[in-house]
Design an enzyme around this catalytic site. Structure first.
Site, PDB file in Angstrom:
ATOM      1  N   PRO A   1      63.035  41.488  49.492  1.00  0.00           N
ATOM      2  CA  PRO A   1      63.232  42.661  50.330  1.00  0.00           C
ATOM      3  C   PRO A   1      61.977  43.150  51.037  1.00  0.00           C
ATOM      4  O   PRO A   1      60.876  43.102  50.476  1.00  0.00           O
ATOM      5  CB  PRO A   1      63.736  43.730  49.333  1.00  0.00           C
ATOM      6  CG  PRO A   1      63.339  43.236  47.997  1.00  0.00           C
ATOM      7  CD  PRO A   1      63.354  41.742  48.079  1.00  0.00           C
ATOM      8  N   ASN A   2      62.192  43.598  52.251  1.00  0.00           N
ATOM      9  CA  ASN A   2      61.163  44.225  53.101  1.00  0.00           C
ATOM     10  C   ASN A   2      60.116  43.251  53.647  1.00  0.00           C
ATOM     11  O   ASN A   2      59.267  43.642  54.448  1.00  0.00           O
ATOM     12  CB  ASN A   2      60.458  45.382  52.353  1.00  0.00           C
ATOM     13  CG  ASN A   2      61.436  46.465  51.948  1.00  0.00           C
ATOM     14  OD1 ASN A   2      62.175  46.957  52.799  1.00  0.00           O
ATOM     15  ND2 ASN A   2      61.499  46.796  50.675  1.00  0.00           N
TER      16      ASN A   2
ATOM     17  N   ASN B   1      58.579  34.543  46.985  1.00  0.00           N
ATOM     18  CA  ASN B   1      57.972  35.863  46.906  1.00  0.00           C
ATOM     19  C   ASN B   1      59.134  36.835  46.715  1.00  0.00           C
ATOM     20  O   ASN B   1      59.803  37.200  47.671  1.00  0.00           O
ATOM     21  CB  ASN B   1      57.188  36.211  48.182  1.00  0.00           C
ATOM     22  CG  ASN B   1      56.528  37.583  48.078  1.00  0.00           C
ATOM     23  OD1 ASN B   1      56.808  38.350  47.152  1.00  0.00           O
ATOM     24  ND2 ASN B   1      55.662  37.897  49.028  1.00  0.00           N
TER      25      ASN B   1
ATOM     26  N   ALA C   1      59.791  43.344  45.647  1.00  0.00           N
ATOM     27  CA  ALA C   1      59.908  44.307  44.542  1.00  0.00           C
ATOM     28  C   ALA C   1      60.785  43.794  43.398  1.00  0.00           C
ATOM     29  O   ALA C   1      60.646  44.255  42.265  1.00  0.00           O
ATOM     30  CB  ALA C   1      60.460  45.633  45.075  1.00  0.00           C
TER      31      ALA C   1
ATOM     32  N   ARG D   1      46.977  47.046  41.879  1.00  0.00           N
ATOM     33  CA  ARG D   1      47.892  48.032  42.453  1.00  0.00           C
ATOM     34  C   ARG D   1      48.506  48.928  41.366  1.00  0.00           C
ATOM     35  O   ARG D   1      48.022  48.973  40.250  1.00  0.00           O
ATOM     36  CB  ARG D   1      48.931  47.288  43.275  1.00  0.00           C
ATOM     37  CG  ARG D   1      48.257  46.434  44.377  1.00  0.00           C
ATOM     38  CD  ARG D   1      49.239  45.921  45.376  1.00  0.00           C
ATOM     39  NE  ARG D   1      49.934  47.020  46.037  1.00  0.00           N
ATOM     40  CZ  ARG D   1      51.075  46.861  46.709  1.00  0.00           C
ATOM     41  NH1 ARG D   1      51.631  45.664  46.795  1.00  0.00           N
ATOM     42  NH2 ARG D   1      51.651  47.888  47.285  1.00  0.00           N
TER      43      ARG D   1
ATOM     44  N   TYR E   1      49.391  44.383  53.306  1.00  0.00           N
ATOM     45  CA  TYR E   1      50.071  43.090  53.487  1.00  0.00           C
ATOM     46  C   TYR E   1      49.586  42.294  54.693  1.00  0.00           C
ATOM     47  O   TYR E   1      50.033  41.166  54.906  1.00  0.00           O
ATOM     48  CB  TYR E   1      51.589  43.316  53.577  1.00  0.00           C
ATOM     49  CG  TYR E   1      52.154  43.941  52.317  1.00  0.00           C
ATOM     50  CD1 TYR E   1      52.056  43.269  51.097  1.00  0.00           C
ATOM     51  CD2 TYR E   1      52.765  45.187  52.339  1.00  0.00           C
ATOM     52  CE1 TYR E   1      52.561  43.841  49.929  1.00  0.00           C
ATOM     53  CE2 TYR E   1      53.282  45.758  51.183  1.00  0.00           C
ATOM     54  CZ  TYR E   1      53.173  45.084  49.983  1.00  0.00           C
ATOM     55  OH  TYR E   1      53.668  45.639  48.829  1.00  0.00           O
TER      56      TYR E   1
ATOM     57  N   GLU F   1      55.656  31.297  42.132  1.00  0.00           N
ATOM     58  CA  GLU F   1      55.769  32.670  42.644  1.00  0.00           C
ATOM     59  C   GLU F   1      54.506  33.024  43.422  1.00  0.00           C
ATOM     60  O   GLU F   1      53.396  32.738  42.965  1.00  0.00           O
ATOM     61  CB  GLU F   1      55.953  33.635  41.467  1.00  0.00           C
ATOM     62  CG  GLU F   1      56.060  35.090  41.915  1.00  0.00           C
ATOM     63  CD  GLU F   1      56.572  35.995  40.801  1.00  0.00           C
ATOM     64  OE1 GLU F   1      57.568  35.632  40.130  1.00  0.00           O
ATOM     65  OE2 GLU F   1      55.974  37.060  40.601  1.00  0.00           O
TER      66      GLU F   1
ATOM     67  N   ARG G   1      54.598  46.474  58.222  1.00  0.00           N
ATOM     68  CA  ARG G   1      54.714  47.164  56.934  1.00  0.00           C
ATOM     69  C   ARG G   1      53.344  47.255  56.248  1.00  0.00           C
ATOM     70  O   ARG G   1      52.745  46.229  55.916  1.00  0.00           O
ATOM     71  CB  ARG G   1      55.667  46.343  56.048  1.00  0.00           C
ATOM     72  CG  ARG G   1      55.776  46.826  54.641  1.00  0.00           C
ATOM     73  CD  ARG G   1      56.477  45.803  53.756  1.00  0.00           C
ATOM     74  NE  ARG G   1      56.611  46.301  52.430  1.00  0.00           N
ATOM     75  CZ  ARG G   1      56.854  45.535  51.367  1.00  0.00           C
ATOM     76  NH1 ARG G   1      57.011  44.226  51.505  1.00  0.00           N
ATOM     77  NH2 ARG G   1      56.959  46.086  50.183  1.00  0.00           N
TER      78      ARG G   1
ATOM     79  N   HIS H   1      52.479  36.118  45.919  1.00  0.00           N
ATOM     80  CA  HIS H   1      52.399  37.488  46.425  1.00  0.00           C
ATOM     81  C   HIS H   1      51.228  37.603  47.372  1.00  0.00           C
ATOM     82  O   HIS H   1      50.159  37.026  47.126  1.00  0.00           O
ATOM     83  CB  HIS H   1      52.203  38.479  45.276  1.00  0.00           C
ATOM     84  CG  HIS H   1      53.374  38.514  44.358  1.00  0.00           C
ATOM     85  ND1 HIS H   1      54.528  39.183  44.653  1.00  0.00           N
ATOM     86  CD2 HIS H   1      53.589  37.899  43.162  1.00  0.00           C
ATOM     87  CE1 HIS H   1      55.403  39.000  43.679  1.00  0.00           C
ATOM     88  NE2 HIS H   1      54.854  38.218  42.764  1.00  0.00           N
TER      89      HIS H   1
HETATM   90  C1  DQA Z   1      54.718  41.777  47.123  1.00  0.00           C
HETATM   91  C2  DQA Z   1      54.301  42.765  46.019  1.00  0.00           C
HETATM   92  C3  DQA Z   1      55.486  43.595  45.547  1.00  0.00           C
HETATM   93  O1  DQA Z   1      55.069  44.523  44.560  1.00  0.00           O
HETATM   94  C4  DQA Z   1      56.079  44.376  46.703  1.00  0.00           C
HETATM   95  O2  DQA Z   1      57.216  45.076  46.282  1.00  0.00           O
HETATM   96  C5  DQA Z   1      56.387  43.496  47.863  1.00  0.00           C
HETATM   97  C6  DQA Z   1      55.386  42.506  48.264  1.00  0.00           C
HETATM   98  C7  DQA Z   1      53.504  40.990  47.683  1.00  0.00           C
HETATM   99  O3  DQA Z   1      53.734  39.961  48.303  1.00  0.00           O
HETATM  100  O4  DQA Z   1      52.372  41.432  47.522  1.00  0.00           O
HETATM  101  O5  DQA Z   1      57.403  43.632  48.521  1.00  0.00           O
HETATM  102  O6  DQA Z   1      55.614  40.836  46.571  1.00  0.00           O
END
Ligand code: DQA
Length: 154
Positions: free
Chosen positions: A9-10, A73, A76, A106, A22, A97, A17, A99
């Site tokens: 998501p997002n 990835n 959240a 964080r 990011y 995985e 964003r 990020h």
């Molecule tokens: C994320 C880290 C997550 O905590 C966050 O909710 C994201 C992006 C990252 O790529 O740093 O959506 O996965």
């Protein structure tokens, strides 16, 4: 060799964003970069971004028979989706995985991943480069396993 790349998501909003966290690169740019990079290594990429937990799980169910590994990835969902973790474990494909941000720098709620334990490894904190490093690690793992036979370890 075929790798399913999943974004949670997002992540479709990358570039606009919270760019201070990011970065300014869009997800489309990441897709293009990864696709080109994979192609140069003789690897095919199937790339998706979904906001829904069930949608990501459905993609794992849909593709697992035809892929060799998963780069993910989970956004959240990393921090609470036991369903996504179960889906990764259920299909038994090597997953990495990634990020963009360094979760340990964080908020406390981001400092735990429920999905990483279903993966062979985890890369975080290198921005867009986390994707490239994760992909290299996965390709190397799969090639090594191919060479050593199905029982190869990470
Ligand atoms: C994320 C880290 C997550 O905590 C966050 O909710 C994201 C992006 C990252 O790529 O740093 O959506 O996965």
């Amino acid at each position: 060799m075929k790798i399913l790349v999943l974004n949670g998501p997002n992540l479709n909003l990358l570039g606009i964003r919270e760019p201070e966290i990011y970065g300014k690169v869009s997800l489309e740019e990441i897709e293009k970069y990864l696709t080109d990079f994979a192609e140069n290594h003789g690897v095919e990429i199937i790339f998706y971004q979904k906001n829904g937990e069930g949608e990501l799980i459905d993609l794992i169910h849909r593709y697992y028979r035809e892929i060799d590994g998963i780069l993910i990835n989970p956004g959240a969902y990393t921090h609470y989706s036991i369903a996504l973790r179960d889906a990764l474990l259920a299909v038994g494909k090597p997953a990495v995985e990634v990020h963009l941000s360094n979760l340990y720098k964080r908020e406390e709620f981001r400092q735990h991943s429920v999905t990483a334990g279903a993966c062979i490894g985890y890369i975080a904190g290198f921005g867009v480069d986390s994707y490239r490093l994760g992909l290299i690690a996965l390709i190397d793992y799969l090639k090594r396993r191919e060479k050593d036979g199905a029982g190869g370890k990470a």
